[in-house]
Scaffold this active site. Structure first.
Site, PDB file in Angstrom:
ATOM      1  N   GLY A   7      -4.447   6.971  21.845  1.00 53.36           N
ATOM      2  CA  GLY A   7      -4.812   7.817  22.970  1.00 53.36           C
ATOM      3  C   GLY A   7      -4.603   9.283  22.660  1.00 53.36           C
ATOM      4  O   GLY A   7      -3.476   9.699  22.350  1.00 53.36           O
ATOM      5  N   GLY A   9      -5.183  11.811  24.842  1.00 51.60           N
ATOM      6  CA  GLY A   9      -5.074  12.587  26.068  1.00 51.60           C
ATOM      7  C   GLY A   9      -3.761  13.337  26.124  1.00 51.60           C
ATOM      8  O   GLY A   9      -3.052  13.484  25.112  1.00 51.60           O
ATOM      9  N   GLY A  12      -0.638  11.146  25.136  1.00 53.38           N
ATOM     10  CA  GLY A  12      -0.693  10.812  23.719  1.00 53.38           C
ATOM     11  C   GLY A  12      -0.362  12.001  22.835  1.00 53.38           C
ATOM     12  O   GLY A  12       0.408  11.885  21.879  1.00 53.38           O
ATOM     13  N   ALA A 121       2.386  17.058  31.693  1.00 54.36           N
ATOM     14  CA  ALA A 121       1.635  17.395  30.485  1.00 54.36           C
ATOM     15  C   ALA A 121       0.189  17.685  30.848  1.00 54.36           C
ATOM     16  O   ALA A 121      -0.406  16.974  31.662  1.00 54.36           O
ATOM     17  CB  ALA A 121       1.710  16.269  29.457  1.00 54.36           C
ATOM     18  N   LYS A 176       7.390   4.730  40.301  1.00 56.01           N
ATOM     19  CA  LYS A 176       6.404   5.716  39.842  1.00 56.01           C
ATOM     20  C   LYS A 176       5.079   5.532  40.584  1.00 56.01           C
ATOM     21  O   LYS A 176       4.415   6.505  40.948  1.00 56.01           O
ATOM     22  CB  LYS A 176       6.180   5.549  38.334  1.00 56.01           C
ATOM     23  N   ASN A 184      -0.964  12.158  43.847  1.00 56.91           N
ATOM     24  CA  ASN A 184      -2.182  12.285  43.045  1.00 56.91           C
ATOM     25  C   ASN A 184      -3.467  12.378  43.858  1.00 56.91           C
ATOM     26  O   ASN A 184      -4.268  13.297  43.649  1.00 56.91           O
ATOM     27  CB  ASN A 184      -2.267  11.126  42.047  1.00 56.91           C
ATOM     28  N   ASN A 194       0.830  20.395  43.076  1.00 57.87           N
ATOM     29  CA  ASN A 194       1.723  19.430  43.710  1.00 57.87           C
ATOM     30  C   ASN A 194       2.512  20.004  44.880  1.00 57.87           C
ATOM     31  O   ASN A 194       2.806  19.309  45.850  1.00 57.87           O
ATOM     32  CB  ASN A 194       2.697  18.860  42.671  1.00 57.87           C
ATOM     33  N   SER A 242      -2.746  14.540  37.310  1.00 62.24           N
ATOM     34  CA  SER A 242      -3.794  14.015  36.421  1.00 62.24           C
ATOM     35  C   SER A 242      -5.074  13.726  37.198  1.00 62.24           C
ATOM     36  O   SER A 242      -6.179  13.888  36.675  1.00 62.24           O
ATOM     37  CB  SER A 242      -3.301  12.756  35.714  1.00 62.24           C
TER      38      SER A 242
END
Length: 294
Positions: A7, A9, A12, A121, A176, A184, A194, A242
């Site tokens: 991955g 992204g 990753g 990230a 989570k 999200n 956020n 994300s």
């Protein structure tokens, strides 16, 4: 240690950048262009201030044997990946949002470990990732698959990239999932960071109702979880979720793995979760139309 990461992204790249400082990391990506760029430039993370050199391959070249194989693709990509000829004698570490992939994972012969990434990230290019929020990675094992996990954590853990052991994988993933199911979709739909979950009265009201419904499905205390939602939204106030980034860039989101999973699991209607599922899918369809026109 020899580590494979599938991955390219945000997660990753972030994981490759940090683990690649102390281990031999092989990063598997989909696109030849990304492979070539990483081969030439390495993986750059602003939290480290310099590029990390890793070995990079396309997934189509085939995945080799490693001491550990980290699966850092989105949940919707897990099934197609597992249909490939992956090595069978390697422990797999899955780093997906949601819980919809658990049944498929339980069918595998490999040791299967699960992880929750608390870091923020943001991928800002094929070779670059911005570390928007420092946290830790929590790891747990499926029942009767704990062998070697704590030793693996000791080998991977560093102060700059901490990794912790968790005993209850379902508790870890559900915790989570609940946070993601509130923050999200709302940040994605309203195109906000956020912190708006705390500061915008109307978004906060919607967040409360999503939290109530999620707690009902997951059997959790709504008062405790609501405090945690607000705390995490505040601590990551400047972060872009994300789902927000996926919608901005016209990518398919993980709404099915998060909110739609809760809708399907519930024995009662979840009108607020059903609404955000439909709304996010509507934007995805609109984005597909725009991409076709281009």
């Amino acid at each position: 240690m020899d580590i494979g990461i599938i991955g390219g992204g945000a997660i990753g790249l972030l994981t490759a950048a940090y683990l690649g400082r102390n281990h031999e990391v092989h990063l598997y990506v989909r696109r030849e262009m990304q492979r070539n760029d990483i081969e030439r430039e390495g993986v750059y993370c602003d939290g480290l201030g310099e590029s990390t050199r890793v070995r990079v391959h396309t997934i189509e070249e085939g995945v080799k044997n490693h001491d550990l194989l980290i699966i850092a693709v989105k949940q919707k990509d897990v099934d197609p990946l597992l249909d490939m000829n992956l090595p069978t004698g390697v422990p797999f570490l899955f780093l997906q949002n949601g819980m919809g992939h658990l049944e498929r994972i339980k069918e595998l012969r490999n040791l299967c470990w699960l992880g929750v990434v608390e870091h923020g990230a943001l991928r800002v290019g094929d070779t670059r990732v911005k570390h928007t929020g420092k946290g830790k990675m929590n790891l747990a094992a499926l029942p009767f698959q704990e062998a070697g996990l704590q030793q693996m954590i000791k080998a991977l853990h560093t102060e700059e990239f901490p990794i912790s052991f968790r005993e209850d994988y379902e508790e870890m993933l559900a915790s989570k999932l609940l946070i993601n199911s509130v923050i999200n979709p709302l940040t994605g739909l309203f195109q906000v960071r956020n912190g708006a979950v705390c500061t915008n009265h109307y978004i906060r009201s919607l967040a409360w109702r999503l939290c109530q419904e999620a707690c009902m499905v997951l059997g959790r205390s709504v008062d405790q979880e609501w405090e945690r939602v607000l705390l995490i939204a505040e601590l990551t106030s400047e972060n872009q979720s994300s789902m927000l980034m996926d919608l901005e860039y016209g990518r398919k989101t993980e709404i099915e793995a998060i909110n739609e999973y809760l809708v399907k699991r519930s024995v009662h209607p979840l009108p607020n979760h059903q609404f955000v599922v439909d709304a996010v899918h509507a934007i995805e369809v609109r984005n597909e139309g725009r991409q076709t026109k281009r």
